[in-house]
Design a protein around this motif. Structure first.
Motif, mmCIF file in Angstrom:
data_model
loop_
_atom_site.group_PDB
_atom_site.id
_atom_site.type_symbol
_atom_site.label_atom_id
_atom_site.label_comp_id
_atom_site.label_asym_id
_atom_site.label_seq_id
_atom_site.Cartn_x
_atom_site.Cartn_y
_atom_site.Cartn_z
ATOM 1 N N VAL A 134 -18.385 -22.688 -8.633
ATOM 2 C CA VAL A 134 -18.173 -24.016 -8.259
ATOM 3 C C VAL A 134 -16.790 -24.533 -8.081
ATOM 4 C CG1 VAL A 134 -18.745 -26.488 -8.830
ATOM 5 C CG2 VAL A 134 -20.400 -24.641 -9.174
ATOM 6 N N VAL A 135 -15.827 -23.983 -9.182
ATOM 7 C CA VAL A 135 -14.443 -24.303 -9.063
ATOM 8 C C VAL A 135 -13.759 -23.561 -7.940
ATOM 9 C CG1 VAL A 135 -12.220 -23.838 -10.196
ATOM 10 C CG2 VAL A 135 -14.190 -24.772 -11.445
ATOM 11 N N TYR A 136 -14.328 -22.285 -7.537
ATOM 12 C CA TYR A 136 -13.807 -21.360 -6.304
ATOM 13 C C TYR A 136 -14.167 -22.303 -5.161
ATOM 14 C CZ TYR A 136 -13.322 -17.835 -3.165
ATOM 15 O OH TYR A 136 -13.215 -17.242 -1.814
ATOM 16 N N GLY A 137 -15.409 -22.677 -4.870
ATOM 17 C CA GLY A 137 -15.753 -23.342 -3.555
ATOM 18 C C GLY A 137 -15.115 -24.639 -3.498
ATOM 19 N N VAL A 138 -14.670 -25.346 -4.693
ATOM 20 C CA VAL A 138 -14.057 -26.685 -4.490
ATOM 21 C C VAL A 138 -12.593 -26.572 -4.061
ATOM 22 C CG1 VAL A 138 -13.033 -28.790 -5.846
ATOM 23 C CG2 VAL A 138 -15.609 -27.914 -6.213
ATOM 24 N N PHE A 139 -11.952 -25.649 -4.569
ATOM 25 C CA PHE A 139 -10.526 -25.368 -4.236
ATOM 26 C C PHE A 139 -10.386 -24.396 -3.146
ATOM 27 C CE2 PHE A 139 -10.099 -26.553 -8.503
ATOM 28 C CZ PHE A 139 -8.932 -27.499 -8.462
ATOM 29 N N SER A 140 -11.429 -23.988 -2.457
ATOM 30 C CA SER A 140 -11.286 -23.191 -1.196
ATOM 31 C C SER A 140 -11.865 -24.139 0.022
ATOM 32 C CB SER A 140 -12.114 -21.991 -1.150
ATOM 33 O OG SER A 140 -11.554 -21.010 -2.079
ATOM 34 N N PRO A 153 -21.552 -23.852 0.777
ATOM 35 C CA PRO A 153 -22.732 -22.736 0.561
ATOM 36 C C PRO A 153 -22.535 -22.065 -0.584
ATOM 37 C CG PRO A 153 -22.069 -22.653 3.053
ATOM 38 C CD PRO A 153 -21.080 -23.690 2.269
ATOM 39 N N ILE A 154 -21.366 -22.344 -1.213
ATOM 40 C CA ILE A 154 -21.000 -21.476 -2.631
ATOM 41 C C ILE A 154 -21.197 -22.705 -3.678
ATOM 42 C CG2 ILE A 154 -19.167 -20.812 -3.997
ATOM 43 C CD1 ILE A 154 -19.875 -18.901 -1.797
ATOM 44 N N ILE A 155 -20.828 -23.831 -3.349
ATOM 45 C CA ILE A 155 -20.880 -25.020 -4.364
ATOM 46 C C ILE A 155 -22.252 -25.316 -4.727
ATOM 47 C CG2 ILE A 155 -20.300 -27.470 -4.945
ATOM 48 C CD1 ILE A 155 -17.751 -26.796 -3.120
ATOM 49 N N ILE A 156 -23.311 -25.672 -3.777
ATOM 50 C CA ILE A 156 -24.535 -26.124 -3.850
ATOM 51 C C ILE A 156 -25.240 -25.440 -4.585
ATOM 52 C CG2 ILE A 156 -26.626 -26.823 -2.832
ATOM 53 C CD1 ILE A 156 -24.541 -28.205 -0.551
#
Length: 72
Positions: free
Chosen positions: A41-47, A52-55
């Motif tokens: 989730v952190v990776y998806g937010v900062f990318s 599709p990664i966060i949800i």
């Protein structure tokens, strides 16, 4: 967060997810998988908000926490 650190967070997330498949104790599996999901989730937010990664990983975080609390 710098792109290099963001990539390391993503690699760390992958490592925790893979590690969760190696474990046998269900509580340890859920905890390690939860850490991996949080990192994703952190990776998806900062990318730039990779939804599709966060949800799915955010949903999995709630599922893991639910089962960990339910077992206690």
């Amino acid at each position: 967060m710098t792109p290099e650190i963001t990539n390391f967070v993503g690699y760390g997330a992958s490592l925790f997810i893979v590690l969760s498949f190696v474990l046998k104790d269900i509580t340890k599996i859920r905890i390690v998988n939860l850490i991996g999901c949080i990192l994703f989730v952190v990776y998806g937010v900062f990318s730039d908000y990779l939804w599709p990664i966060i949800i799915p990983n955010a949903i999995l975080c709630f599922i893991q926490v639910y089962h960990l609390l339910k077992k206690s």
